[in-house]
Design a protein around this motif. Structure first.
Motif, mmCIF file in Angstrom:
data_model
loop_
_atom_site.group_PDB
_atom_site.id
_atom_site.type_symbol
_atom_site.label_atom_id
_atom_site.label_comp_id
_atom_site.label_asym_id
_atom_site.label_seq_id
_atom_site.Cartn_x
_atom_site.Cartn_y
_atom_site.Cartn_z
ATOM 1 N N UNK A 1 0.825 -1.214 0.000
ATOM 2 C CA UNK A 1 0.000 0.000 0.000
ATOM 3 C C UNK A 1 0.858 1.262 0.000
ATOM 4 N N UNK A 2 0.264 2.344 -0.482
ATOM 5 C CA UNK A 2 0.909 3.655 -0.367
ATOM 6 C C UNK A 2 0.594 4.285 0.984
ATOM 7 N N UNK A 3 -0.588 3.934 1.514
ATOM 8 C CA UNK A 3 -1.059 4.554 2.748
ATOM 9 C C UNK A 3 -1.809 3.535 3.596
ATOM 10 N N UNK A 4 -1.641 3.643 4.917
ATOM 11 C CA UNK A 4 -2.385 2.801 5.855
ATOM 12 C C UNK A 4 -3.225 3.705 6.745
ATOM 13 N N UNK A 5 -4.533 3.458 6.802
ATOM 14 C CA UNK A 5 -5.411 4.126 7.758
ATOM 15 C C UNK A 5 -5.485 3.226 8.983
ATOM 16 N N UNK A 6 -4.930 3.684 10.093
ATOM 17 C CA UNK A 6 -4.674 2.816 11.236
ATOM 18 C C UNK A 6 -5.381 3.308 12.495
ATOM 19 N N UNK A 7 -6.244 2.463 13.040
ATOM 20 C CA UNK A 7 -6.921 2.776 14.297
ATOM 21 C C UNK A 7 -5.953 2.568 15.464
ATOM 22 N N UNK A 8 -6.176 3.292 16.562
ATOM 23 C CA UNK A 8 -5.302 3.182 17.732
ATOM 24 C C UNK A 8 -5.643 1.954 18.573
ATOM 25 N N UNK A 9 -6.886 1.866 19.041
ATOM 26 C CA UNK A 9 -7.280 0.768 19.917
ATOM 27 C C UNK A 9 -7.750 -0.426 19.087
ATOM 28 N N UNK A 10 -6.923 -1.470 19.075
ATOM 29 C CA UNK A 10 -7.198 -2.668 18.295
ATOM 30 C C UNK A 10 -7.033 -3.902 19.181
ATOM 31 N N UNK A 11 -7.725 -4.983 18.880
ATOM 32 C CA UNK A 11 -7.555 -6.219 19.659
ATOM 33 C C UNK A 11 -6.126 -6.740 19.550
ATOM 34 N N UNK B 1 1.146 6.738 6.963
ATOM 35 C CA UNK B 1 0.166 6.201 7.905
ATOM 36 C C UNK B 1 -0.671 7.347 8.450
ATOM 37 N N UNK B 2 -1.990 7.254 8.276
ATOM 38 C CA UNK B 2 -2.922 8.192 8.905
ATOM 39 C C UNK B 2 -3.461 7.520 10.162
ATOM 40 N N UNK B 3 -3.179 8.103 11.303
ATOM 41 C CA UNK B 3 -3.524 7.532 12.595
ATOM 42 C C UNK B 3 -4.910 8.012 13.007
ATOM 43 N N UNK B 4 -5.778 7.098 13.426
ATOM 44 C CA UNK B 4 -7.154 7.438 13.779
ATOM 45 C C UNK B 4 -7.449 6.974 15.207
ATOM 46 N N UNK B 5 -8.145 7.814 15.972
ATOM 47 C CA UNK B 5 -8.498 7.399 17.325
ATOM 48 C C UNK B 5 -9.631 8.241 17.896
ATOM 49 N N UNK B 6 -10.385 7.628 18.797
ATOM 50 C CA UNK B 6 -11.388 8.341 19.581
ATOM 51 C C UNK B 6 -10.877 8.563 20.998
ATOM 52 N N UNK B 7 -9.626 8.186 21.259
ATOM 53 C CA UNK B 7 -9.047 8.264 22.589
ATOM 54 C C UNK B 7 -8.828 9.713 23.024
ATOM 55 N N UNK B 8 -9.049 9.955 24.320
ATOM 56 C CA UNK B 8 -8.755 11.261 24.907
ATOM 57 C C UNK B 8 -7.430 11.239 25.653
ATOM 58 N N UNK B 9 -6.643 10.208 25.416
ATOM 59 C CA UNK B 9 -5.340 10.056 26.081
ATOM 60 C C UNK B 9 -4.465 11.280 25.831
ATOM 61 N N UNK B 10 -3.898 11.806 26.889
ATOM 62 C CA UNK B 10 -3.054 12.991 26.769
ATOM 63 C C UNK B 10 -1.817 12.693 25.929
ATOM 64 N N UNK B 11 -1.548 13.570 24.989
ATOM 65 C CA UNK B 11 -0.330 13.462 24.197
ATOM 66 C C UNK B 11 -0.336 12.427 23.099
ATOM 67 N N UNK B 12 -1.483 11.796 22.825
ATOM 68 C CA UNK B 12 -1.496 10.726 21.831
ATOM 69 C C UNK B 12 -1.173 11.249 20.434
ATOM 70 N N UNK B 13 -1.623 12.449 20.107
ATOM 71 C CA UNK B 13 -1.327 12.997 18.776
ATOM 72 C C UNK B 13 0.176 13.213 18.605
ATOM 73 N N UNK B 14 0.826 13.728 19.637
ATOM 74 C CA UNK B 14 2.267 13.927 19.576
ATOM 75 C C UNK B 14 3.022 12.616 19.491
ATOM 76 N N UNK B 15 2.564 11.600 20.236
ATOM 77 C CA UNK B 15 3.206 10.286 20.189
ATOM 78 C C UNK B 15 3.107 9.685 18.789
ATOM 79 N N UNK B 16 1.928 9.814 18.171
ATOM 80 C CA UNK B 16 1.744 9.288 16.818
ATOM 81 C C UNK B 16 2.634 10.021 15.818
ATOM 82 N N UNK B 17 2.699 11.339 15.957
ATOM 83 C CA UNK B 17 3.535 12.131 15.045
ATOM 84 C C UNK B 17 5.003 11.767 15.201
ATOM 85 N N UNK B 18 5.468 11.620 16.443
ATOM 86 C CA UNK B 18 6.870 11.257 16.675
ATOM 87 C C UNK B 18 7.182 9.853 16.161
#
Length: 259
Positions: free
Chosen positions: A46-56, A76-93
């Motif tokens: 794939x050229x791109x992966x749409x990836x959910x955060x919370x997975x089994x 990779x486009x990271x997707x989440x409904x989580x309100x976890x602090x700093x998750x966007x920064x962690x995904x970007x890093x």
């Protein structure tokens, strides 16, 4: 683009597949968990992966890092409904090319895909110029060194800097290597990731300024909190660039920095 969807919600997989297909993209697979991501990536390219955060079984961050290790050219486009602090920064890093918070509208995912596509085009053009021995498209503004532990971030940032007229003379993956590169090249610009192994950007910054006083050091980070920004500025950084990297943002920053 060829797109792989990884989400444990069947309705979300169906909605995303329909949307991507309507936009002219090819959905190569849709997975309900992360157990087969690596093998599917190898099989479908794939050229791109749409990836959910919370997975089994596996969380999206560990999957993201695995994808970046095996194929840093994949966005990779990271997707989440989580309100976890700093998750966007962690995904970007970790190397995410985009970030979407659920629930989202079609306009949001379309805008994120367009941003990724724009960056991919610049990265591809940069690679083609390098392969042919060509120079950057715009007038030369000097030399640059990139220090980031994520391969995909290095590739994208190299393309964006060269598009802005800078010649990237070296790319490294930790702060120790950044200090050595600064001393060797005396670059006009050094893009310095905040979070790296061996030595992070904040610790490396004063050593870089000592080794190459005229180098403009720009921090690269997924989350620019006030404490880090103030600390970096006090140590000599001239500003910061936020991840995920966006062409207009980086070009505007370079334009303001170099005139």
């Amino acid at each position: 683009m060829r797109i792989l969807i990884v989400d444990d919600n069947a309705s979300m997989r169906k909605v995303l597949a329909a949307l991507f297909s309507s936009l002219g993209h090819q959905v190569v697979a849709a997975l309900p968990d992360g157990s087969a991501v690596e093998s599917t990536v190898q099989q479908t390219a794939p050229d791109l992966v749409c990836l959910d955060y919370h997975l089994p079984g596996r969380d999206g961050l560990s999957i993201l890092r695995a994808i970046q290790t095996m194929a840093p050219e994949i966005d990779v486009v990271f997707m989440t409904a989580s309100s976890e602090a700093g998750i966007e920064g962690k995904a970007a890093d970790a190397g995410a090319s985009g970030f979407i918070r659920k629930p989202f509208g079609q306009e949001q995912i379309i805008a994120e895909l367009k941003a990724v596509e724009e960056t991919r085009k610049l990265e591809k053009a940069s690679a083609q110029r390098a392969a042919s021995g060509g120079a950057a498209r715009k007038g030369r503004r000097g030399t640059a060194v990139i220090a980031d532990d994520n391969g995909s971030v290095r590739l994208v940032l190299k393309a964006l800097l060269e598009e802005s007229g800078l010649q990237v003379v070296q790319m490294v993956s930790n702060g120790n290597e950044a200090v050595v590169a600064a001393k060797a090249h005396q670059p006009g610009l050094l893009c310095l990731d905040v979070n790296m192994p061996v030595m992070g950007g904040i610790d490396a910054l004063p050593l870089i300024k000592e080794a190459s006083p005229q180098t403009a050091v720009v921090m690269v980070t997924g989350e620019a909190d006030k404490t880090m920004v103030a600390q970096a500025a006090g140590l000599g950084a001239v500003g910061y660039i936020l991840k995920p990297l966006r062409p207009a943002y980086v070009e505007g920053f370079i334009r303001r920095l170099f005139g």
